[in-house]
Write a protein that holds these residues in place. Sequence first.
Motif, PDB file in Angstrom:
ATOM      1  N   LEU A  35      40.587  42.782  35.529  1.00 41.45           N
ATOM      2  CA  LEU A  35      39.722  44.054  35.366  1.00 41.45           C
ATOM      3  C   LEU A  35      39.556  44.855  36.737  1.00 41.45           C
ATOM      4  O   LEU A  35      38.962  45.992  36.392  1.00 41.45           O
ATOM      5  CB  LEU A  35      38.593  43.338  35.344  1.00 41.45           C
ATOM      6  N   ASN A  93      35.239  43.435  27.383  1.00 40.71           N
ATOM      7  CA  ASN A  93      35.088  43.872  28.859  1.00 40.71           C
ATOM      8  C   ASN A  93      33.983  45.140  28.763  1.00 40.71           C
ATOM      9  O   ASN A  93      33.350  45.462  29.815  1.00 40.71           O
ATOM     10  CB  ASN A  93      36.106  44.176  29.615  1.00 40.71           C
ATOM     11  N   GLY A  94      33.924  45.850  27.710  1.00 46.80           N
ATOM     12  CA  GLY A  94      32.873  47.074  27.458  1.00 46.80           C
ATOM     13  C   GLY A  94      33.332  48.013  28.654  1.00 46.80           C
ATOM     14  O   GLY A  94      34.832  48.001  28.765  1.00 46.80           O
ATOM     15  N   GLY A  95      32.628  48.753  29.045  1.00 44.01           N
ATOM     16  CA  GLY A  95      33.072  49.638  30.079  1.00 44.01           C
ATOM     17  C   GLY A  95      32.278  50.984  30.014  1.00 44.01           C
ATOM     18  O   GLY A  95      31.495  51.282  29.027  1.00 44.01           O
ATOM     19  N   TYR A  96      32.358  51.668  31.170  1.00 41.49           N
ATOM     20  CA  TYR A  96      31.576  52.906  31.279  1.00 41.49           C
ATOM     21  C   TYR A  96      32.856  54.197  31.413  1.00 41.49           C
ATOM     22  O   TYR A  96      33.727  53.884  32.122  1.00 41.49           O
ATOM     23  CB  TYR A  96      30.813  53.050  32.606  1.00 41.49           C
ATOM     24  N   GLU A 105      22.505  50.072  28.711  1.00 43.11           N
ATOM     25  CA  GLU A 105      22.750  48.906  27.592  1.00 43.11           C
ATOM     26  C   GLU A 105      23.805  48.291  27.958  1.00 43.11           C
ATOM     27  O   GLU A 105      24.045  46.977  27.625  1.00 43.11           O
ATOM     28  CB  GLU A 105      23.054  49.471  26.166  1.00 43.11           C
ATOM     29  N   ALA A 106      24.736  48.638  28.742  1.00 46.03           N
ATOM     30  CA  ALA A 106      25.977  47.925  29.177  1.00 46.03           C
ATOM     31  C   ALA A 106      25.550  46.457  30.054  1.00 46.03           C
ATOM     32  O   ALA A 106      26.401  45.693  30.144  1.00 46.03           O
ATOM     33  CB  ALA A 106      27.110  48.757  29.664  1.00 46.03           C
ATOM     34  N   TYR A 112      34.339  46.194  37.652  1.00 45.59           N
ATOM     35  CA  TYR A 112      35.166  47.006  36.921  1.00 45.59           C
ATOM     36  C   TYR A 112      34.298  47.938  36.033  1.00 45.59           C
ATOM     37  O   TYR A 112      34.514  49.166  35.704  1.00 45.59           O
ATOM     38  CB  TYR A 112      35.737  46.295  35.509  1.00 45.59           C
ATOM     39  N   LEU A 113      32.923  47.591  35.852  1.00 47.90           N
ATOM     40  CA  LEU A 113      31.948  48.419  35.149  1.00 47.90           C
ATOM     41  C   LEU A 113      31.439  49.592  35.904  1.00 47.90           C
ATOM     42  O   LEU A 113      31.342  50.726  35.616  1.00 47.90           O
ATOM     43  CB  LEU A 113      30.517  47.737  34.707  1.00 47.90           C
ATOM     44  N   MET A 155      38.075  46.633  25.119  1.00 48.41           N
ATOM     45  CA  MET A 155      36.610  47.398  25.054  1.00 48.41           C
ATOM     46  C   MET A 155      35.706  46.370  24.429  1.00 48.41           C
ATOM     47  O   MET A 155      34.474  46.167  24.976  1.00 48.41           O
ATOM     48  CB  MET A 155      36.923  48.528  24.384  1.00 48.41           C
ATOM     49  N   TYR A 173      26.981  57.063  29.235  1.00 48.33           N
ATOM     50  CA  TYR A 173      26.689  55.915  28.589  1.00 48.33           C
ATOM     51  C   TYR A 173      27.698  54.784  28.696  1.00 48.33           C
ATOM     52  O   TYR A 173      28.686  55.204  28.603  1.00 48.33           O
ATOM     53  CB  TYR A 173      26.388  56.181  26.999  1.00 48.33           C
ATOM     54  N   GLY A 174      27.154  53.475  28.696  1.00 48.54           N
ATOM     55  CA  GLY A 174      28.383  52.323  28.633  1.00 48.54           C
ATOM     56  C   GLY A 174      28.389  51.623  27.277  1.00 48.54           C
ATOM     57  O   GLY A 174      27.160  51.394  26.820  1.00 48.54           O
ATOM     58  N   MET A 175      29.625  50.909  27.214  1.00 50.58           N
ATOM     59  CA  MET A 175      29.538  50.023  26.158  1.00 50.58           C
ATOM     60  C   MET A 175      29.488  48.818  26.736  1.00 50.58           C
ATOM     61  O   MET A 175      30.179  48.022  27.933  1.00 50.58           O
ATOM     62  CB  MET A 175      30.989  50.084  25.549  1.00 50.58           C
ATOM     63  N   PRO A 176      28.538  47.879  26.131  1.00 50.92           N
ATOM     64  CA  PRO A 176      28.193  46.369  26.844  1.00 50.92           C
ATOM     65  C   PRO A 176      29.834  45.569  26.334  1.00 50.92           C
ATOM     66  O   PRO A 176      30.303  45.729  25.504  1.00 50.92           O
ATOM     67  CB  PRO A 176      27.287  45.838  25.863  1.00 50.92           C
ATOM     68  N   PRO A 177      29.662  44.672  27.637  1.00 52.33           N
ATOM     69  CA  PRO A 177      30.921  43.606  27.377  1.00 52.33           C
ATOM     70  C   PRO A 177      30.285  42.452  26.611  1.00 52.33           C
ATOM     71  O   PRO A 177      29.376  41.928  26.539  1.00 52.33           O
ATOM     72  CB  PRO A 177      31.020  43.254  28.732  1.00 52.33           C
ATOM     73  N   PRO A 214      23.935  42.739  27.827  1.00 49.66           N
ATOM     74  CA  PRO A 214      24.111  41.269  27.394  1.00 49.66           C
ATOM     75  C   PRO A 214      24.096  40.244  28.540  1.00 49.66           C
ATOM     76  O   PRO A 214      23.955  38.974  28.232  1.00 49.66           O
ATOM     77  CB  PRO A 214      25.711  41.626  26.909  1.00 49.66           C
ATOM     78  N   LEU A 223      29.263  36.938  24.724  1.00 50.41           N
ATOM     79  CA  LEU A 223      28.432  36.596  23.491  1.00 50.41           C
ATOM     80  C   LEU A 223      29.096  36.392  22.261  1.00 50.41           C
ATOM     81  O   LEU A 223      28.688  35.670  21.273  1.00 50.41           O
ATOM     82  CB  LEU A 223      27.772  38.036  23.203  1.00 50.41           C
ATOM     83  N   TYR A 230      38.419  55.122  29.011  1.00 51.64           N
ATOM     84  CA  TYR A 230      37.905  54.128  29.696  1.00 51.64           C
ATOM     85  C   TYR A 230      39.114  53.510  30.469  1.00 51.64           C
ATOM     86  O   TYR A 230      40.315  53.982  30.112  1.00 51.64           O
ATOM     87  CB  TYR A 230      37.436  52.989  28.913  1.00 51.64           C
ATOM     88  N   ARG A 246      21.090  54.218  28.802  1.00 50.20           N
ATOM     89  CA  ARG A 246      22.279  54.244  29.564  1.00 50.20           C
ATOM     90  C   ARG A 246      22.752  52.781  30.412  1.00 50.20           C
ATOM     91  O   ARG A 246      23.835  52.632  30.630  1.00 50.20           O
ATOM     92  CB  ARG A 246      22.238  55.117  30.627  1.00 50.20           C
TER      93      ARG A 246
END
Lengths: 235, 417
Positions: free
Chosen positions: B416, B357-360, A38-39, A86-87, B354, B371-375, A42, B379, B257, A36
Amino acid sequence: MLARAVASAAVIVTLAAAGGAAAQTANQPPDTMAARVEACTPCHGNQGEGTNDVYFPRLAGKPAGYLYNQLIAFKNGRRKYPPMNYLLEFLPDPYLQQMADYFADQHPALPPVAASDASKEVLQHGQSLVSRGDPQRQVPACGSCHGPALTGMEPGIPGLLGLRPNYISAQLGAWRYGTRTATAPDCMQQVAARLTEEDVTAVAAWLASRPAPVNIAPAPKGTYVLPFACGSEPD
Amino acid sequence: MRSCSPILAVWLLLFAGSSAEAQPKPGPDGHSLVARGEYLARAGDCIACHTAPEGRTFAGGRAMPTPFGTLYSSNITPDRDTGIGKWTAEDFYKAMHYGRFPDGGLMYPAMPFASYTKVTRADTEAIFAYLKSIPAVSQRNREHDLRFPYSNRQLILGWRTLYFSEGEFKPDPTKSAEWNRGAYLVEGLGHCGMCHSPINALGGTSQSEAFKGGLIPMQNWYAPSLTSNREAGLGDWSIKDITDLLQTGVSMRGVVYGPMAEVVHNSLQYLNDEDTRAMAVYLKSIAEPSPPSPASSRLPTTESSLLISLGKTVYDKHCASCHGTQGEGKPPHWPPLANNQSIEMQSAVNPIRMVLNGGYPPGTKGNPMPYGMPPFAGLLSDNEIAAVVSYIRTAWGNRGTPISAREANELRSAPLN
């Protein structure tokens, strides 16, 4: 007869449900905090150990209360860093607590100390402020709150080791200018406001030059008395 | 010209009667006027604008950047001096229905009165009763900070002439009560059209363009069309997937998102099953089958094939572990990318953002630990972002078009929050 039919029907239903759940689990992400968060990885590393980016801090092993306070501050916008704001904006507080607990429980080794490019005089000035403070300017020693070993204290005071000088000076600078704040009484802002730019550079250089102590865990709550009131570490 | 048969007329009357009774649906917590008002205020997402970060609930003061300057939302707590404590129910209806202050002054259309005008008087009164019941907060409204000439409120008159038509929701007698309830919520309190319609240079939306999608000014997220199945049209979604998306923020077809996460978090997750289903039924119905448009890329073919080949390398390294080698994902938590409209649609803004910035998705009652998406902004280079977005837009039968590194670069500076 009827009861029996109902009972066997119930068994079939249960089996079907179990089968469904198993199939569901196989095709689902792991039901873990690691998956959970993983965001976060990085920028903060897989175990919160930090990455190559000198401005992104290590999270691993910091007191859960401190981490939670920061997550809430980013969520509410009190602490401003848009990618973090934002996250976290729409995540429930209990979930943020679990994230904080997760990273507090990670214990990857501290990174090896990088050679400092600061001069001997700067490092000496840093050492002096960190260990003795400057009573004339009412600057307390860092250790009087962050602990004699600088590993912090539960629940709200972070350790200061394993961080890079850029991050430490950026944060001290933000406290000085009032762009980073905490719940009143905002003790860290009071202290940082009494520091000069040179003080900040020296403190950051000295702290970043310190090797890891044997025990890097924060001291338990109430191990020592703080020199003044602090909103982040309620009595 | 359709003549109105006596039977139809009777049916219409019956329908009108039953809908009038059906409209004041009780909220989930009880039947009182205040509880119903609270529920409806959730449906209207009043809190999103009328509460500032770390501020007191409904005390206003939230900054709302617009292309014309910054507006500050108002205090709608029952404080007599700084809030709406002196307002009557009639004043409140005038605000919701006509976009006018009690003294007749004109509200800026950031207040979605062009949608709220459709809300029934009974529902408006329930919301007013609720707002009168919450704690009064003494907090003076902050002056708007609009650039000349937008600071002249008389300009709103022109805007209203072009884009505002007053009037409560009129049920369509040829449709089911459920459909009408959904339409009422989507077009009225939900004010979905505020984002999901193209907004022109004057900040207006024409009726004929309703729900056709558009870039949200200042936020740089694309609010996809709700009528085109090539965008967020829900024509080929199951009702369950739609209700899951609206109520929990995640579904087997995709995840919310960005600005839509806010809507689910503050508003949609609180709607009861019947209302959510009604919205789903209506949303599914307004999707128009659109002919597949031939893929047309602005990039030369050799360049795009190189890009897509690099994209596959990036995808296999960074994305496939969650989204699968065939873009199948592990829905609902790790969304599928294959046959995902928001990846394929003409505007590539959202997939680029997406990746950057990724996002939850929002934490909701139905999905409290998303679960979240990594920014990946830090990278991946502009070229790698363009490559991987081009790849997911064209792989596995997806019918999107490749994008350029410049498009990826431009969105690095998108706001953002």
